[in-house]
Write an enzyme that holds these catalytic residues in place. Structure first.
Site, PDB file in Angstrom:
ATOM      1  CE  LYS A  27       4.267  11.177   1.651  1.00  0.00           C
ATOM      2  NZ  LYS A  27       3.935   9.855   1.155  1.00  0.00           N
ATOM      3  CG  LEU A  48      -2.550   0.916  -5.019  1.00  0.00           C
ATOM      4  CD1 LEU A  48      -4.014   1.195  -5.290  1.00  0.00           C
ATOM      5  CD2 LEU A  48      -2.106  -0.395  -5.661  1.00  0.00           C
TER       6      LEU A  48
END
Length: 327
Positions: free
Chosen positions: A200, A94
């Site tokens: 990340k 998403l």
């Protein structure tokens, strides 16, 4: 085993039950997998699951994104809750933290119909704090949540060569890895929930800084009379070499098969890079960590979004700098 459960009380029974669920999930190789979010990254990721023989149960907020999967034989549902009703292994991909919250905890979210023991893997790039919040909500429903954001971009997603950075209960890692290796060549366990997101955003902050640095160096060299291909060759055999220079060069005409060779179309959007840098800024503030270059990179990508680069690949920072110098 029964005696062990009695000695451990409810907590002991739950640990035993989860071990059994992990084992059964690992053995049930080709049972259906839910996939929510079929955008630029989710689309090729879900296709790789199909290629590996997994029946996919798909949902996307834009119905047209699902049509291709319907043609491939996937089941298409009306909501995330419907996906949770039909699959006990679900992957979500998403755009942002609010999207993730809505898909998991919204009125028609996954948690409305999630089965006990389900494995929920979120590959979105979101705030690590939100990942931890979702993990708690999922655990209350008797299911398991892991964050597993990716690196590699659309090209790696198509090729099945993504890198997954996974956070969550270590005993669940192998069950998650079984699915993730269908979509990636590197699946790395980082620690508790939220550490995948932490890895990340650190990676993307460094990527943004190195891309800006590469663009600045290439632009300066060109203005000093160097041929851009020659300069790239020299950089890539010297200490300035980096992924942005040797694999994803931002200068048109230097490399083929990258966004700079296609008017900066495709790839990793400037808006998404600005979002990820914003997440890094939030984390830096929360941990009182000085990130002066990360902060400057965030401002540059925000300016790019405001000046018409929002939908272009983040390597368009080279073009942005060229235009800025003419002002």
């Amino acid at each position: 085993m029964a005696a062990a459960v009695v000695r451990g009380g409810p907590a002991g029974w739950w640990r035993w039950h989860r071990r059994v669920m992990v084992c059964s999930r690992t053995m049930a190789s080709k049972t259906p997998v839910g996939f929510i979010g079929l955008g630029n990254m989710g689309n090729p990721m879900a296709k790789n699951l199909v290629k590996h023989g997994y029946p996919v149960i798909a949902y996307d907020v834009f119905p047209e994104a699902c049509k291709e999967f319907q043609d491939l034989g996937a089941q298409v549902t009306e909501s995330p809750a419907d996906v949770a009703e039909r699959a006990d292994r679900i992957i979500t991909m998403l755009p942002s933290s609010p999207n993730a919250k809505e898909v998991y905890t919204g009125a028609n979210g996954i948690l409305k119909k999630v089965k006990k023991g389900s494995l929920l893997i979120d590959s979105s790039t979101i705030d690590p704090a939100v990942s931890k919040e979702l993990a708690k909500a999922v655990e209350k429903m008797g299911a398991v949540f892991m964050d597993a954001p990716v690196s590699g971009g659309v090209g790696a997603a198509r090729a099945g060569n993504l890198t997954f950075m996974v956070g969550g209960v270590e005993q669940e890692f192998n069950a998650a890895k079984e699915l993730l290796t269908c979509m990636g060549s590197n699946v790395v366990y980082c620690g508790e929930v939220g550490t995948g997101q932490a890895a990340k955003i650190c990676n993307n902050m460094l990527l943004a800084i190195s891309m800006i640095g590469t663009a600045e160096a290439m632009n300066l060299g060109i203005r000093l009379g160097l041929d851009p291909k020659l300069l790239a060759k020299i950089l890539n055999m010297s200490s300035g070499r980096c992924w942005s220079s040797d694999t994803y060069n931002p200068v048109p005409g230097v490399m083929e098969g990258v966004p700079s060779a296609n008017n900066y179309q495709g790839g990793f959007g400037t808006t998404l890079m600005a979002k990820d840098l914003g997440l890094a800024q939030i984390s830096a503030t929360n941990t009182k960590t000085p990130v002066p270059l990360g902060s400057q990179a965030h401002q540059i990508y925000r300016m790019m979004c405001a000046k018409g680069y929002a939908l272009k690949d983040f390597s368009a920072v080279f073009q942005f700098l060229r235009e800025e110098e003419s002002l």
